[in-house]
Scaffold this motif. Structure first.
Motif, mmCIF file in Angstrom:
data_model
loop_
_atom_site.group_PDB
_atom_site.id
_atom_site.type_symbol
_atom_site.label_atom_id
_atom_site.label_comp_id
_atom_site.label_asym_id
_atom_site.label_seq_id
_atom_site.Cartn_x
_atom_site.Cartn_y
_atom_site.Cartn_z
ATOM 1 N N ASN A 236 0.843 -1.189 0.000
ATOM 2 C CA ASN A 236 0.000 0.000 0.000
ATOM 3 C C ASN A 236 0.886 1.248 0.000
ATOM 4 N N ALA A 237 0.588 2.199 -0.878
ATOM 5 C CA ALA A 237 1.456 3.374 -1.008
ATOM 6 C C ALA A 237 0.698 4.521 -1.647
ATOM 7 N N GLY A 238 1.261 5.719 -1.497
ATOM 8 C CA GLY A 238 0.670 6.900 -2.101
ATOM 9 C C GLY A 238 1.732 7.942 -2.373
ATOM 10 N N VAL A 239 1.389 8.894 -3.267
ATOM 11 C CA VAL A 239 2.282 10.012 -3.552
ATOM 12 C C VAL A 239 1.431 11.169 -4.067
ATOM 13 N N TYR A 240 1.790 12.377 -3.681
ATOM 14 C CA TYR A 240 1.096 13.570 -4.151
ATOM 15 C C TYR A 240 1.901 14.235 -5.254
ATOM 16 N N GLY A 241 1.197 14.971 -6.103
ATOM 17 C CA GLY A 241 1.863 15.737 -7.141
ATOM 18 C C GLY A 241 0.977 16.877 -7.601
ATOM 19 N N HIS A 242 1.569 17.797 -8.336
ATOM 20 C CA HIS A 242 0.834 18.938 -8.864
ATOM 21 C C HIS A 242 0.611 18.772 -10.362
ATOM 22 N N ALA A 243 -0.621 18.988 -10.816
ATOM 23 C CA ALA A 243 -0.896 19.090 -12.240
ATOM 24 C C ALA A 243 -0.152 20.310 -12.785
ATOM 25 N N PRO A 244 -0.006 20.421 -14.101
ATOM 26 C CA PRO A 244 0.765 21.549 -14.652
ATOM 27 C C PRO A 244 0.278 22.917 -14.196
ATOM 28 N N TRP A 245 -1.011 23.066 -13.869
ATOM 29 C CA TRP A 245 -1.537 24.357 -13.418
ATOM 30 C C TRP A 245 -1.583 24.454 -11.898
ATOM 31 N N GLY A 246 -1.105 23.425 -11.174
ATOM 32 C CA GLY A 246 -0.939 23.520 -9.725
ATOM 33 C C GLY A 246 -1.901 22.727 -8.881
ATOM 34 N N THR A 247 -2.982 22.212 -9.434
ATOM 35 C CA THR A 247 -3.929 21.434 -8.630
ATOM 36 C C THR A 247 -3.256 20.198 -8.056
ATOM 37 N N LEU A 248 -3.561 19.904 -6.793
ATOM 38 C CA LEU A 248 -2.953 18.781 -6.091
ATOM 39 C C LEU A 248 -3.695 17.486 -6.436
ATOM 40 N N ILE A 249 -2.944 16.460 -6.833
ATOM 41 C CA ILE A 249 -3.500 15.159 -7.189
ATOM 42 C C ILE A 249 -2.725 14.086 -6.435
ATOM 43 N N GLU A 250 -3.448 13.141 -5.841
ATOM 44 C CA GLU A 250 -2.821 12.026 -5.131
ATOM 45 C C GLU A 250 -2.983 10.747 -5.938
ATOM 46 N N LEU A 251 -1.894 10.007 -6.061
ATOM 47 C CA LEU A 251 -1.932 8.662 -6.621
ATOM 48 C C LEU A 251 -1.802 7.690 -5.461
ATOM 49 N N LEU A 252 -2.693 6.719 -5.361
ATOM 50 C CA LEU A 252 -2.598 5.770 -4.261
ATOM 51 C C LEU A 252 -3.013 4.381 -4.706
ATOM 52 N N THR A 253 -2.496 3.390 -3.990
ATOM 53 C CA THR A 253 -2.841 1.999 -4.247
ATOM 54 C C THR A 253 -2.837 1.257 -2.923
ATOM 55 N N TYR A 254 -3.763 0.340 -2.746
ATOM 56 C CA TYR A 254 -3.789 -0.471 -1.516
ATOM 57 C C TYR A 254 -4.205 -1.902 -1.852
ATOM 58 N N PRO A 255 -3.310 -2.622 -2.561
ATOM 59 C CA PRO A 255 -3.632 -3.995 -2.952
ATOM 60 C C PRO A 255 -3.820 -4.949 -1.780
ATOM 61 N N SER A 256 -3.243 -4.609 -0.601
ATOM 62 C CA SER A 256 -3.419 -5.460 0.575
ATOM 63 C C SER A 256 -4.672 -5.114 1.368
ATOM 64 N N GLY A 257 -5.454 -4.161 0.847
ATOM 65 C CA GLY A 257 -6.711 -3.833 1.493
ATOM 66 C C GLY A 257 -6.567 -2.839 2.628
ATOM 67 N N ILE A 258 -7.704 -2.534 3.252
ATOM 68 C CA ILE A 258 -7.784 -1.578 4.360
ATOM 69 C C ILE A 258 -8.272 -2.319 5.593
ATOM 70 N N ASP A 259 -7.624 -2.085 6.732
ATOM 71 C CA ASP A 259 -8.039 -2.703 7.998
ATOM 72 C C ASP A 259 -9.152 -1.861 8.614
ATOM 73 N N LEU A 260 -10.375 -2.073 8.136
ATOM 74 C CA LEU A 260 -11.498 -1.277 8.621
ATOM 75 C C LEU A 260 -11.811 -1.587 10.077
#
Length: 273
Positions: A236-260
């Motif tokens: 499970n991992a994530g990373v933030y980045g800015h679109a060319p005009w500055g909007t914040l976008i997060e890429l994330l993945t959690y193949p092992s699921g979430i411990d609800l």
């Protein structure tokens, strides 16, 4: 009340590819029906094709059955399927999650103002494979401005909407882009600012998604990094980045699921593969 059903068809020997093509063509046309909510097709191990369909109400089902594309599909089955018509099984809801008030379905779309819709469209297409559905307000059409939009949309005096476009990005809410002129604008929101701050996109391969994001003109922040607390698990991992005009976008993945937590009222919604 919505109507859900399963329809199945079995190809004649040698007609497997033709039947798949017919179902794929039907899917595109049914999804464009005003009363259709969902249309998905699956293949069984024995070669039969199963269609899961959901419609707004009984009237939408009847409208679907009378559509020319539905009738053409049924007529074609005589030559390619063992059945003269799909075998239809109505379904009723048994244990659906209801994490909302009655009559509330969920998030339909997110709105984002960008400096140039054409450039933003290219970024979302190149970075994520997003597709353009239609222009709500064409670039060469009359601007949306004046007292009406100011009162209805909360625009500052003098602001004009010059372009609006709806994008589809995977199995999730649509993205509505706005291009404005004439009014003052603030910088894109940071994570610490009040209000909506970012889009979070689920990806299967976060390294490949990062490569595509930067190649399309985005700028990543530090990462990818592990997720936190209930979301922290192997892979499970994530990373933030800015679109060319500055909007914040997060890429994330959690193949092992979430411990609800055990008392969570619903599962976390995750886009389908």
């Amino acid at each position: 009340m919505t109507r859900t059903m399963i329809a199945s068809v079995t190809p004649r020997p040698g007609q497997e590819a033709r039947l798949r093509t017919l179902v794929e063509d039907l899917a595109a046309q049914v999804r464009a029906e005003a009363g259709n909510i969902r249309f998905e097709a699956f293949a069984e191990e024995d070669g039969a094709l199963v269609m899961l369909e959901e419609y707004r109400d009984a009237a939408a089902v009847e409208a679907h059955r009378s559509q020319p594309h539905t009738q053409r599909f049924n007529a074609a089955l005589r030559d390619v399927a063992t059945e003269a018509a799909p075998q239809v099984t109505p379904l009723s809801v048994l244990a659906a999650a209801r994490p909302a008030a009655p009559g509330i379905r969920g998030v339909d779309h997110a709105g984002m103002t960008v400096p140039d819709i054409a450039a933003a469209t290219r970024f979302f297409a190149e970075a994520f494979g997003a597709v353009t559905l239609y222009d709500v307000l064409p670039k060469d059409g009359p601007d949306m401005e004046g007292e009406g939009p100011q009162a209805e949309l909360g625009l500052a005096p003098g602001t004009r909407i010059v372009h609006m476009r709806l994008l589809r990005l995977g199995n999730g809410p649509c993205l509505e882009l706005f291009e404005m002129e004439g009014g003052s604008q603030s910088d894109p929101a940071r994570l610490q600012d009040m209000g909506l701050t970012h889009l979070g996109l689920y990806v299967d391969d976060i390294d490949a998604a990062c490569t595509a994001f930067t190649a399309a003109g985005g700028a990543l922040l530090k990462g990818p990094h592990p997720l936190a607390n209930q979301e922290d698990a192997e892979g499970n991992a994530g990373v933030y980045g800015h679109a060319p005009w500055g909007t914040l976008i997060e890429l994330l993945t959690y193949p092992s699921g979430i411990d609800l937590p055990g008392d969570a009222p619903a599962t976390r919604w995750t886009p389908r593969p």
